[in-house]
Design a protein around this motif. Structure first.
Motif, PDB file in Angstrom:
ATOM      1  N   LYS A  99       1.344   7.547 -10.752  1.00  0.00           N
ATOM      2  CA  LYS A  99       1.218   7.856 -12.177  1.00  0.00           C
ATOM      3  C   LYS A  99       0.459   9.158 -12.403  1.00  0.00           C
ATOM      4  CE  LYS A  99      -0.174   5.728 -16.551  1.00  0.00           C
ATOM      5  NZ  LYS A  99      -0.746   4.501 -17.185  1.00  0.00           N
ATOM      6  N   GLU A 100      -0.624   9.354 -11.646  1.00  0.00           N
ATOM      7  CA  GLU A 100      -1.469  10.535 -11.821  1.00  0.00           C
ATOM      8  C   GLU A 100      -0.803  11.806 -11.302  1.00  0.00           C
ATOM      9  OE1 GLU A 100      -4.914   9.395  -9.654  1.00  0.00           O
ATOM     10  OE2 GLU A 100      -5.470   7.805 -11.067  1.00  0.00           O
ATOM     11  N   ASN A 101       0.138  11.645 -10.387  1.00  0.00           N
ATOM     12  CA  ASN A 101       0.759  12.818  -9.746  1.00  0.00           C
ATOM     13  C   ASN A 101       2.272  12.847  -9.933  1.00  0.00           C
ATOM     14  OD1 ASN A 101      -1.592  14.084  -8.040  1.00  0.00           O
ATOM     15  ND2 ASN A 101      -1.737  11.868  -7.739  1.00  0.00           N
ATOM     16  N   ARG A 102       2.727  12.234 -11.004  1.00  0.00           N
ATOM     17  CA  ARG A 102       4.170  12.149 -11.248  1.00  0.00           C
ATOM     18  C   ARG A 102       4.802  13.533 -11.375  1.00  0.00           C
ATOM     19  NH1 ARG A 102       8.682  11.999 -11.165  1.00  0.00           N
ATOM     20  NH2 ARG A 102      10.203  10.559 -12.091  1.00  0.00           N
ATOM     21  N   ASP A 103       3.994  14.530 -11.740  1.00  0.00           N
ATOM     22  CA  ASP A 103       4.534  15.878 -11.891  1.00  0.00           C
ATOM     23  C   ASP A 103       5.012  16.473 -10.574  1.00  0.00           C
ATOM     24  OD1 ASP A 103       1.640  15.951 -11.255  1.00  0.00           O
ATOM     25  OD2 ASP A 103       1.924  18.124 -11.270  1.00  0.00           O
ATOM     26  N   ILE A 104       4.499  15.968  -9.450  1.00  0.00           N
ATOM     27  CA  ILE A 104       4.854  16.550  -8.152  1.00  0.00           C
ATOM     28  C   ILE A 104       5.550  15.545  -7.236  1.00  0.00           C
ATOM     29  CG2 ILE A 104       2.758  16.028  -6.791  1.00  0.00           C
ATOM     30  CD1 ILE A 104       2.765  19.052  -6.018  1.00  0.00           C
ATOM     31  N   ILE A 105       5.715  14.306  -7.702  1.00  0.00           N
ATOM     32  CA  ILE A 105       6.410  13.263  -6.937  1.00  0.00           C
ATOM     33  C   ILE A 105       7.801  13.078  -7.534  1.00  0.00           C
ATOM     34  CG2 ILE A 105       6.445  10.817  -6.311  1.00  0.00           C
ATOM     35  CD1 ILE A 105       3.375  10.920  -6.299  1.00  0.00           C
ATOM     36  N   TYR A 106       8.827  13.201  -6.680  1.00  0.00           N
ATOM     37  CA  TYR A 106      10.201  13.243  -7.171  1.00  0.00           C
ATOM     38  C   TYR A 106      11.055  12.061  -6.725  1.00  0.00           C
ATOM     39  CZ  TYR A 106       9.179  18.006  -8.622  1.00  0.00           C
ATOM     40  OH  TYR A 106       8.632  19.115  -9.233  1.00  0.00           O
ATOM     41  N   GLY A 107      10.568  11.260  -5.824  1.00  0.00           N
ATOM     42  CA  GLY A 107      11.332  10.119  -5.330  1.00  0.00           C
ATOM     43  C   GLY A 107      10.491   9.350  -4.340  1.00  0.00           C
ATOM     44  N   LEU A 108      11.092   8.352  -3.692  1.00  0.00           N
ATOM     45  CA  LEU A 108      10.419   7.576  -2.652  1.00  0.00           C
ATOM     46  C   LEU A 108      11.233   7.650  -1.371  1.00  0.00           C
ATOM     47  CD1 LEU A 108       9.469   4.364  -4.687  1.00  0.00           C
ATOM     48  CD2 LEU A 108       7.999   6.326  -4.179  1.00  0.00           C
ATOM     49  N   LYS A 109      10.552   7.745  -0.232  1.00  0.00           N
ATOM     50  CA  LYS A 109      11.211   7.860   1.062  1.00  0.00           C
ATOM     51  C   LYS A 109      10.994   6.581   1.871  1.00  0.00           C
ATOM     52  CE  LYS A 109      12.889   9.527   4.973  1.00  0.00           C
ATOM     53  NZ  LYS A 109      12.430  10.785   5.585  1.00  0.00           N
ATOM     54  N   ILE A 110      12.097   5.971   2.328  1.00  0.00           N
ATOM     55  CA  ILE A 110      12.001   4.848   3.252  1.00  0.00           C
ATOM     56  C   ILE A 110      12.679   5.236   4.559  1.00  0.00           C
ATOM     57  CG2 ILE A 110      11.815   3.103   1.432  1.00  0.00           C
ATOM     58  CD1 ILE A 110      14.772   2.428   1.903  1.00  0.00           C
ATOM     59  N   HIS A 111      12.195   4.648   5.651  1.00  0.00           N
ATOM     60  CA  HIS A 111      12.724   4.985   6.971  1.00  0.00           C
ATOM     61  C   HIS A 111      12.900   3.696   7.773  1.00  0.00           C
ATOM     62  CE1 HIS A 111      13.681   7.191  10.530  1.00  0.00           C
ATOM     63  NE2 HIS A 111      13.327   8.361  10.008  1.00  0.00           N
ATOM     64  N   PRO A 112      14.010   3.014   7.583  1.00  0.00           N
ATOM     65  CA  PRO A 112      14.222   1.728   8.269  1.00  0.00           C
ATOM     66  C   PRO A 112      14.105   1.804   9.783  1.00  0.00           C
ATOM     67  CG  PRO A 112      15.863   2.054   6.555  1.00  0.00           C
ATOM     68  CD  PRO A 112      15.124   3.342   6.675  1.00  0.00           C
ATOM     69  N   PHE A 113      14.444   2.950  10.370  1.00  0.00           N
ATOM     70  CA  PHE A 113      14.340   3.087  11.829  1.00  0.00           C
ATOM     71  C   PHE A 113      12.886   3.025  12.275  1.00  0.00           C
ATOM     72  CE2 PHE A 113      13.820   5.623  15.689  1.00  0.00           C
ATOM     73  CZ  PHE A 113      14.784   5.066  16.519  1.00  0.00           C
ATOM     74  N   HIS A 114      12.001   3.674  11.534  1.00  0.00           N
ATOM     75  CA  HIS A 114      10.586   3.713  11.901  1.00  0.00           C
ATOM     76  C   HIS A 114       9.774   2.586  11.268  1.00  0.00           C
ATOM     77  CE1 HIS A 114      10.543   7.234  14.376  1.00  0.00           C
ATOM     78  NE2 HIS A 114      11.040   8.023  13.430  1.00  0.00           N
ATOM     79  N   ALA A 115      10.415   1.737  10.476  1.00  0.00           N
ATOM     80  CA  ALA A 115       9.716   0.601   9.864  1.00  0.00           C
ATOM     81  C   ALA A 115      10.251  -0.744  10.320  1.00  0.00           C
ATOM     82  CB  ALA A 115       9.811   0.684   8.337  1.00  0.00           C
ATOM     83  N   HIS A 116      11.463  -0.735  10.898  1.00  0.00           N
ATOM     84  CA  HIS A 116      12.119  -1.985  11.340  1.00  0.00           C
ATOM     85  C   HIS A 116      12.329  -2.963  10.186  1.00  0.00           C
ATOM     86  CE1 HIS A 116      10.976  -1.536  15.903  1.00  0.00           C
ATOM     87  NE2 HIS A 116      11.647  -0.508  15.428  1.00  0.00           N
ATOM     88  N   VAL A 117      12.542  -2.415   8.989  1.00  0.00           N
ATOM     89  CA  VAL A 117      12.848  -3.226   7.807  1.00  0.00           C
ATOM     90  C   VAL A 117      14.069  -2.618   7.134  1.00  0.00           C
ATOM     91  CG1 VAL A 117      12.056  -4.105   5.579  1.00  0.00           C
ATOM     92  CG2 VAL A 117      10.420  -3.849   7.470  1.00  0.00           C
ATOM     93  N   ALA A 118      15.131  -3.407   6.975  1.00  0.00           N
ATOM     94  CA  ALA A 118      16.368  -2.915   6.365  1.00  0.00           C
ATOM     95  C   ALA A 118      16.201  -2.752   4.856  1.00  0.00           C
ATOM     96  CB  ALA A 118      17.517  -3.869   6.667  1.00  0.00           C
TER      97      ALA A 118
END
Length: 270
Positions: A99-118
């Motif tokens: 919320k405080e940094n929404r001006d510079i945050i544009y999306g969310l990154k997930i990495h199923p290979f490095h998290a082992h969660v689909a």
């Protein structure tokens, strides 16, 4: 104009990627804006072993550091927070940071290979609720293990039509055919060009139109000159995107791929 929708900072052997490398390569190779995520969010390495604590950081500390790096050049860099899904989920502090940094945050990154969660695992629902609340697209690595295959991201996109999902790599290490077929089945599912052969991108544009693909690179994974050559000195795939692709598709399609789709999807104002 060119927007790189998929680049990195952070240190995880054998990779050591810095903000300075990203900015150098942007200047040298004509990239106007780059979205970065921090690889120190990886929870498992390429052999499937837990990443040692010295090379990974807790979720909120990771986000703070990534924001700090992007604010060195906010007119050139934006943040895609790398989410540590296996061992953590976004908490109230993480939400406040968004919320405080929404001006510079544009999306969310997930990495199923490095998290082992689909992506279609029920554990992901917390992430998708947060993405919907802040109107953030989901960018996901695809390829390399079962959890990371594109069909799981397709399932998540089908379940959440209110969100936009990007298939980074279009199933890395494959012929891209499965991801290419899935790309046309949902309006909220997109692809990106990271290590994707030029012919696959041209075929995606031919089948579905140029609004379905975004330009991404993994820069600076092969060093500060990733966009020119690999570590062995071989010509980079991205030189084909900068040069040959212009002869294969229309100018408007090229502009959609290289920056306009990212502007629209991520809400980038440049």
């Amino acid at each position: 104009m060119i927007i790189d929708s998929h680049a990195h900072i952070g240190k995880l052997p054998p990779f050591d990627m810095t903000t300075e490398q990203v900015l150098y390569s942007m200047e040298r190779y004509g990239i106007d804006f780059t979205l970065i995520s921090n690889i120190e969010g990886a929870e498992f390495d390429h052999e499937g072993k837990h990443v040692p604590p010295s090379f990974c950081k807790p979720q909120n500390e990771l986000l703070k550091e990534t924001i700090e790096e992007a604010r060195k050049a906010p007119d050139k860099l934006g943040v895609l927070p790398w989410l540590r899904i296996y061992g953590e989920l976004p908490d109230d502090e993480f939400k406040s940071l968004l919320k405080e940094n929404r001006d510079i945050i544009y999306g969310l990154k997930i990495h199923p290979f490095h998290a082992h969660v689909a992506p279609d695992n029920e554990r992901m629902e917390t992430v998708y609720r947060l993405a919907a609340e802040f109107n953030l697209p989901i960018e996901s690595h695809t390829g390399g293990c079962e959890e990371a295959m594109s069909e799981h991201l397709y399932n998540a996109a089908k379940r959440h039509p209110e969100l936009s999902f990007i298939m980074v790599h279009m199933d890395l290490g494959t012929d891209n055919s499965k991801a290419l077929d899935l790309l046309g089945k949902l309006p909220n599912l997109y692809g990106d060009t990271t290590w994707v052969p030029l012919k696959t991108t041209v075929e995606a544009i031919r089948r579905y139109g140029s609004e379905k693909m975004l330009f991404g690179t993994d820069n600076p994974i092969d060093g500060p000159d990733t966009l020119l050559h690999n570590q062995k000195g071989d010509r980079s795939l991205y030189q084909q995107y900068f040069n040959e692709l212009k002869e294969l598709i229309s100018e408007s399609d090229y502009n959609n791929l290289m920056y306009k789709n990212a502007v629209k999807l991520f809400g980038i104002n440049i």
